[in-house]
Write a protein that holds these residues in place. Sequence first.
Motif, PDB file in Angstrom:
ATOM      1  N   ASN A 239       0.844  -1.198   0.000  1.00  0.00           N
ATOM      2  CA  ASN A 239       0.000   0.000   0.000  1.00  0.00           C
ATOM      3  C   ASN A 239       0.878   1.246   0.000  1.00  0.00           C
ATOM      4  N   SER A 240       0.367   2.312  -0.567  1.00  0.00           N
ATOM      5  CA  SER A 240       1.193   3.505  -0.764  1.00  0.00           C
ATOM      6  C   SER A 240       1.384   4.333   0.511  1.00  0.00           C
ATOM      7  N   TYR A 241       0.647   4.039   1.567  1.00  0.00           N
ATOM      8  CA  TYR A 241       0.769   4.779   2.827  1.00  0.00           C
ATOM      9  C   TYR A 241       1.060   3.833   3.978  1.00  0.00           C
ATOM     10  N   ASN A 242       1.787   4.343   4.977  1.00  0.00           N
ATOM     11  CA  ASN A 242       1.878   3.736   6.304  1.00  0.00           C
ATOM     12  C   ASN A 242       1.258   4.706   7.300  1.00  0.00           C
TER      13      ASN A 242
ATOM     14  N   GLN B 233      11.755  11.373  -1.623  1.00  0.00           N
ATOM     15  CA  GLN B 233      12.818  10.380  -1.505  1.00  0.00           C
ATOM     16  C   GLN B 233      12.277   9.018  -1.914  1.00  0.00           C
ATOM     17  N   PRO B 234      12.614   8.556  -3.107  1.00  0.00           N
ATOM     18  CA  PRO B 234      12.083   7.272  -3.585  1.00  0.00           C
ATOM     19  C   PRO B 234      12.371   6.140  -2.600  1.00  0.00           C
ATOM     20  N   GLY B 235      11.352   5.336  -2.366  1.00  0.00           N
ATOM     21  CA  GLY B 235      11.502   4.190  -1.484  1.00  0.00           C
ATOM     22  C   GLY B 235      11.355   4.486  -0.011  1.00  0.00           C
TER      23      GLY B 235
ATOM     24  N   GLY C  32       0.793   2.811  -5.160  1.00  0.00           N
ATOM     25  CA  GLY C  32       0.955   3.944  -6.056  1.00  0.00           C
ATOM     26  C   GLY C  32      -0.111   5.016  -5.936  1.00  0.00           C
ATOM     27  N   GLN C  33      -1.124   4.794  -5.106  1.00  0.00           N
ATOM     28  CA  GLN C  33      -2.187   5.793  -4.955  1.00  0.00           C
ATOM     29  C   GLN C  33      -1.660   7.025  -4.241  1.00  0.00           C
ATOM     30  N   ARG C  34      -1.923   8.221  -4.789  1.00  0.00           N
ATOM     31  CA  ARG C  34      -1.375   9.441  -4.225  1.00  0.00           C
ATOM     32  C   ARG C  34      -2.211   9.994  -3.074  1.00  0.00           C
ATOM     33  N   SER C  35      -3.498   9.798  -3.103  1.00  0.00           N
ATOM     34  CA  SER C  35      -4.369  10.385  -2.084  1.00  0.00           C
ATOM     35  C   SER C  35      -4.748   9.359  -1.035  1.00  0.00           C
ATOM     36  N   MET C  36      -5.008   9.848   0.157  1.00  0.00           N
ATOM     37  CA  MET C  36      -5.416   9.009   1.286  1.00  0.00           C
ATOM     38  C   MET C  36      -6.745   9.562   1.811  1.00  0.00           C
ATOM     39  N   VAL C  37      -7.685   8.664   2.098  1.00  0.00           N
ATOM     40  CA  VAL C  37      -8.997   9.085   2.590  1.00  0.00           C
ATOM     41  C   VAL C  37      -9.132   8.706   4.059  1.00  0.00           C
TER      42      VAL C  37
END
Length: 504
Positions: free
Chosen positions: A84-87, A149-151, A207-212
């Motif tokens: 997932n794109s967020y922690n 910062q990639p990664g 890869g999702q940029r937004s978080m809900v």
Amino acid sequence: MNRRAFLAAALSTTMLSTLPGRAADRATAQPFDHDQVISRARDLAATAYTPREEVPQDWLNLSYDQYKAHRFRTKRAIWSKTDNSYNVDLFLPGLYFRHAVQVNTVTDGMAKPFGFDMGLFDRGEIAPPLSTTGALGYSGLRLRTELDQPGKKTEFCVFQGASYFRAIGLGQSYGLSARGLALKTGDPMGEEFPDFTEFWLEAPAPGQRSMVVHALMDSPSVTGAYRFTITPSLPAVMEVEARLFAREDLSHAGLAPLTSMFLFDRTNRNRFDDFRPNVHDSDGLLIHNGNGELLWRPLANPTHLQTSSFVDENPLGFGLMQRSRRLGDFEDLEANYHRRPSLWVEPKGDWGKGAVTLVEIPADKEIYDNIVAYWRPRQQIAAGSEVPLSYRLSWGEEPHLETDLARVIDTAAGARIFGEPGRLMTVDFEAHPLLAGDPDDIEVHLSSPHVDPGVGVLQRNPGTGGLRLAFSFVPNAENHVELRLQLRRAGKPASEVWLYRWTA
């Protein structure tokens, strides 16, 4: 931990227990959508308010250093073992945070509580053993995602304490905060602080940029359902959708409230024995009103609480700005005030008649947030009513507005020299094409309903390339002077409108 904790301290709301880790693991996932949060808020508003249980006393007795000695293990963050794109990191309660909130994760439309687990935190040597039973849980959450910062997943947004939250744009440092709602700010009977009591975090795809993030709010006077769509960048942008349900008549409600700190600048520098030339998270209130005017009100740290109301209808935007952007403006190598974000509110839909309201509270230390700005509706929100609300928050630099006018970049004040009575003020405008050429071609519109400020002296400032107006006035008996200034060219606005309240 940060000074927002001082404001968020103990003012809070509903009973909502958090599940311990094992119970949460056994809990069955339930279908979820935002309408359920709205229904919860509506049902809560129809019942009497019930205060939530506080965490055990030994948690509240923690010192600041003891609280900080408990560090979240980021390797065990929510979604840390997924692509997932967020922690999401979590915060402990205690010290200033007297109540826990329920955190839920939502995956493929199914919600499940994330139970309390003390094992998610490292305990430093100075941290004492704590109670393991009682109303324990998390006090808030922190969002991390891949930025520049990639990664590496870097934090940029925090929800913690009452209904407070804050974010930063790329390369910035945390500064001012926003809130879900402000109630009775500055009132003699005291302010009411609604709480976010439960969160639902939608799992983002790779890869999702937004978080809900969904949030349930509760307080003695009002409940609410919030949905935040959060996108990091410069600026970091939050699309906010809310629905409020009034338990009682809300005669003084502040919508889209912002909270910041202003200690001193060159208008009141003489009051502080400090090596730094300026200390503030924000230095002015910017308003783009419904008539298309652009207003700039420098902030103040008054000796007595003061409230300013800028009456309007359907404002185009307002926010607290940090225009001082050089390290030399502050000479503070640790606080990085020059990197604090500005925060801009863009109302959506019909906000009707009301006023952008600025509350300035006396402060003697930079740990206190003493500036509050919000939209106050002209009509009170009646008990039993339902109020939909939608707006955008942009955390970063100043907004890019269609009105391209010269900005005010500095305001200074002091006693007139050579023993002459009165006060001397200077207002600096940035270098701008509308102010190019001979200063004599620029019209100065300077006025006050209280004193005669004259026309002043307008000249080129070689240090900025822009124009500076210097003028003086003799204070009135009330030691309260309102001033208004705008530069024009050929009868048309060349600068934003500078508004200032001088008090002794």
